[in-house]
Design a protein around this motif. Structure first.
Motif, PDB file in Angstrom:
ATOM      1  N   VAL A 129       0.777  -1.313  -0.110  1.00 53.44           N
ATOM      2  CA  VAL A 129      -0.022   0.016  -0.046  1.00 53.44           C
ATOM      3  C   VAL A 129       0.893   1.186   0.045  1.00 53.44           C
ATOM      4  O   VAL A 129       2.206   1.294   0.356  1.00 53.44           O
ATOM      5  N   ARG A 130       0.440   2.265  -0.392  1.00 55.25           N
ATOM      6  CA  ARG A 130       0.962   3.447  -0.571  1.00 55.25           C
ATOM      7  C   ARG A 130       0.424   4.681   0.320  1.00 55.25           C
ATOM      8  O   ARG A 130      -1.006   4.550   0.227  1.00 55.25           O
ATOM      9  N   VAL A 131       1.190   5.593   1.109  1.00 50.36           N
ATOM     10  CA  VAL A 131       0.417   6.405   2.000  1.00 50.36           C
ATOM     11  C   VAL A 131      -0.551   7.189   1.237  1.00 50.36           C
ATOM     12  O   VAL A 131      -1.806   7.595   1.683  1.00 50.36           O
ATOM     13  N   ASN A 132      -0.242   7.882   0.001  1.00 52.83           N
ATOM     14  CA  ASN A 132      -1.051   8.777  -0.716  1.00 52.83           C
ATOM     15  C   ASN A 132      -2.168   8.126  -0.951  1.00 52.83           C
ATOM     16  O   ASN A 132      -3.508   8.955  -1.033  1.00 52.83           O
ATOM     17  N   ASP A 133      -2.368   6.809  -1.459  1.00 51.68           N
ATOM     18  CA  ASP A 133      -3.494   6.285  -1.719  1.00 51.68           C
ATOM     19  C   ASP A 133      -4.544   5.879  -0.549  1.00 51.68           C
ATOM     20  O   ASP A 133      -5.714   6.098  -0.878  1.00 51.68           O
ATOM     21  N   LEU A 134      -3.884   5.527   0.423  1.00 50.66           N
ATOM     22  CA  LEU A 134      -4.558   5.306   1.813  1.00 50.66           C
ATOM     23  C   LEU A 134      -5.450   6.674   2.241  1.00 50.66           C
ATOM     24  O   LEU A 134      -6.371   6.756   2.840  1.00 50.66           O
ATOM     25  N   VAL A 135      -4.752   8.052   2.049  1.00 54.77           N
ATOM     26  CA  VAL A 135      -5.052   9.176   2.491  1.00 54.77           C
ATOM     27  C   VAL A 135      -6.501   9.452   1.700  1.00 54.77           C
ATOM     28  O   VAL A 135      -7.606   9.903   2.258  1.00 54.77           O
ATOM     29  N   ASN A 136      -6.330   9.079   0.313  1.00 54.40           N
ATOM     30  CA  ASN A 136      -7.550   9.400  -0.485  1.00 54.40           C
ATOM     31  C   ASN A 136      -8.605   8.267  -0.097  1.00 54.40           C
ATOM     32  O   ASN A 136      -9.830   8.798  -0.052  1.00 54.40           O
ATOM     33  N   LYS A 137      -8.333   7.271   0.114  1.00 50.74           N
ATOM     34  CA  LYS A 137      -9.367   6.394   0.436  1.00 50.74           C
ATOM     35  C   LYS A 137      -9.899   6.499   1.697  1.00 50.74           C
ATOM     36  O   LYS A 137     -11.291   6.374   1.673  1.00 50.74           O
ATOM     37  N   ASN A 162      -9.751   9.562   3.357  1.00 51.18           N
ATOM     38  CA  ASN A 162     -10.234  10.733   3.591  1.00 51.18           C
ATOM     39  C   ASN A 162      -9.579  11.314   4.896  1.00 51.18           C
ATOM     40  O   ASN A 162     -10.270  11.902   5.894  1.00 51.18           O
ATOM     41  N   THR A 163      -8.272  11.074   5.347  1.00 52.22           N
ATOM     42  CA  THR A 163      -7.591  11.405   6.428  1.00 52.22           C
ATOM     43  C   THR A 163      -6.218  12.018   6.239  1.00 52.22           C
ATOM     44  O   THR A 163      -5.944  12.041   5.015  1.00 52.22           O
ATOM     45  N   SER A 164      -5.605  12.295   7.050  1.00 48.38           N
ATOM     46  CA  SER A 164      -4.245  12.826   6.940  1.00 48.38           C
ATOM     47  C   SER A 164      -3.182  11.850   6.809  1.00 48.38           C
ATOM     48  O   SER A 164      -3.207  10.801   7.076  1.00 48.38           O
ATOM     49  N   ALA A 165      -1.910  12.153   6.076  1.00 51.85           N
ATOM     50  CA  ALA A 165      -0.883  11.695   5.963  1.00 51.85           C
ATOM     51  C   ALA A 165      -0.278  11.261   7.044  1.00 51.85           C
ATOM     52  O   ALA A 165       0.146   9.932   7.361  1.00 51.85           O
ATOM     53  N   VAL A 166      -0.515  11.915   8.175  1.00 52.27           N
ATOM     54  CA  VAL A 166       0.270  11.709   9.694  1.00 52.27           C
ATOM     55  C   VAL A 166      -0.416  10.531  10.053  1.00 52.27           C
ATOM     56  O   VAL A 166       0.201   9.657  10.541  1.00 52.27           O
ATOM     57  N   THR A 167      -1.897  10.597   9.904  1.00 51.74           N
ATOM     58  CA  THR A 167      -2.848   9.630  10.616  1.00 51.74           C
ATOM     59  C   THR A 167      -2.229   8.136   9.832  1.00 51.74           C
ATOM     60  O   THR A 167      -2.271   7.201  10.480  1.00 51.74           O
ATOM     61  N   ILE A 168      -2.253   8.210   8.666  1.00 58.22           N
ATOM     62  CA  ILE A 168      -1.928   7.017   7.976  1.00 58.22           C
ATOM     63  C   ILE A 168      -0.579   6.421   8.322  1.00 58.22           C
ATOM     64  O   ILE A 168      -0.351   5.168   8.431  1.00 58.22           O
ATOM     65  N   ARG A 169       0.313   7.343   8.368  1.00 52.51           N
ATOM     66  CA  ARG A 169       1.541   6.966   8.814  1.00 52.51           C
ATOM     67  C   ARG A 169       1.738   6.216  10.102  1.00 52.51           C
ATOM     68  O   ARG A 169       2.489   5.302  10.344  1.00 52.51           O
ATOM     69  N   ASN A 170       0.856   6.624  11.176  1.00 51.29           N
ATOM     70  CA  ASN A 170       0.931   6.419  12.432  1.00 51.29           C
ATOM     71  C   ASN A 170       0.060   4.853  12.585  1.00 51.29           C
ATOM     72  O   ASN A 170       0.665   4.163  13.216  1.00 51.29           O
ATOM     73  N   ASP A 171      -0.626   4.642  11.659  1.00 48.46           N
ATOM     74  CA  ASP A 171      -1.419   3.404  11.388  1.00 48.46           C
ATOM     75  C   ASP A 171      -0.462   2.180  10.825  1.00 48.46           C
ATOM     76  O   ASP A 171      -0.279   1.413  11.368  1.00 48.46           O
ATOM     77  N   LEU A 172       0.212   2.778   9.698  1.00 51.39           N
ATOM     78  CA  LEU A 172       1.184   1.657   9.260  1.00 51.39           C
ATOM     79  C   LEU A 172       2.432   1.382  10.506  1.00 51.39           C
ATOM     80  O   LEU A 172       2.905   0.326  10.273  1.00 51.39           O
ATOM     81  N   ASN A 173       2.674   2.450  11.036  1.00 52.33           N
ATOM     82  CA  ASN A 173       3.971   2.210  11.995  1.00 52.33           C
ATOM     83  C   ASN A 173       3.209   1.295  12.950  1.00 52.33           C
ATOM     84  O   ASN A 173       4.068   0.276  13.668  1.00 52.33           O
ATOM     85  N   GLU A 174       1.951   1.307  13.478  1.00 51.96           N
ATOM     86  CA  GLU A 174       1.551   0.494  14.484  1.00 51.96           C
ATOM     87  C   GLU A 174       1.389  -0.927  13.835  1.00 51.96           C
ATOM     88  O   GLU A 174       1.763  -1.807  14.432  1.00 51.96           O
TER      89      GLU A 174
END
Length: 252
Positions: free
Chosen positions: A19-27, A29-41
């Motif tokens: 998965v890519r951060v930008n794709d998940l941000v769009n899917k 509808n949240t921030s890149a910081v939130t997605i990165r935190n999800d992926l880090n977890e």
């Protein structure tokens, strides 16, 4: 909501392999910081592996590549790392070169050293040093692994226990700062641990791509590593993490 989102992200990774951060941000509808935190977890849980700009399935990178393929991968970065690591070696020292393609680059820089003693389990490393007049090479005995051009086995570990070394130059299939330095073959990592026990200083040599990988068997935690030599492609956040674990970081 966070756990629901993370569960869906994991399903996407398992379905698509990455998965890519930008794709998940769009899917979502949240921030890149939130997605990165999800992926880090999810990375911390060991169910995905963080990669540049996203995450991948762990089993996509745990498999060991033959040494002939690894020689071609990131060759320029390995050459720079090898040259930089060689500057840390002084005449008259006893060093260990772990089997590997990056440590092979170190061996290529040792031809003009004097009164140097090299202990290795790398068949290709010993061959590289055949014409190094100022270097005495000790190759440990055991079973030869064709996949890695390395020597492994109980007899290898027993022989290593008879030595003492100033410095160990260690490589690994994976260098995840949270998990540690890891390898894909259990017997080979056991030999690596024997090397750790007899060396006074531990120096990890690994190109930036290794720091997004976690392999099957842990060799050492980063708290056991004194110095890390990598390349300038290492991401800023990983640099900060490595330094926070007490390692001196050198970039080539």
């Amino acid at each position: 909501m966070a756990e629901e989102r993370r569960s869906q992200i994991l399903q996407i990774v398992r379905s698509e392999g990455r998965v890519r951060v930008n794709d998940l941000v769009n899917k979502f509808n949240t921030s890149a910081v939130t997605i990165r935190n999800d992926l880090n977890e999810l990375h911390q849980r060991g169910v995905v592996l963080r990669s540049h700009g996203g995450a991948v399935l762990p089993d996509r990178i745990l498999r060991e590549s033959p040494v002939t393929e690894r020689l071609k991968a990131h060759a320029e970065e390995k050459r720079r790392i090898g040259a930089m690591a060689a500057t840390l070696i002084n005449d008259g020292e006893t060093i260990i070169l772990d089997s590997g393609t990056t440590t092979l680059e170190i061996a290529r820089q040792l031809k003009n050293k004097q009164a140097l003693q090299v202990i290795t389990n790398g068949v290709n490393i010993a061959a590289e040093l055949l014409d190094a007049r100022g270097v005495t090479t000790f190759i440990v005995g055991g079973t030869v692994r064709g996949e890695s051009a390395s020597i492994i086995g109980r007899s290898t570990e027993d022989m290593l226990e008879q030595f003492s070394a100033d410095k160990l130059f260690l490589s690994g299939a994976g260098c995840d700062p949270d998990f540690g330095v890891s390898g894909a073959n259990l017997e080979e990592t056991t030999v690596n641990r024997a090397m750790l026990r007899i060396a006074r200083e531990i120096i990890l040599v690994a190109d930036a791509s290794k720091f997004t990988m976690r392999s099957m068997s842990r060799i050492a935690a980063f708290s056991e590593i004194d110095t890390v030599v990598s390349d300038t492609g290492l991401r800023d956040e990983i640099q900060a993490k490595v330094r926070s674990l007490g390692c001196t970081l050198i970039l080539a």
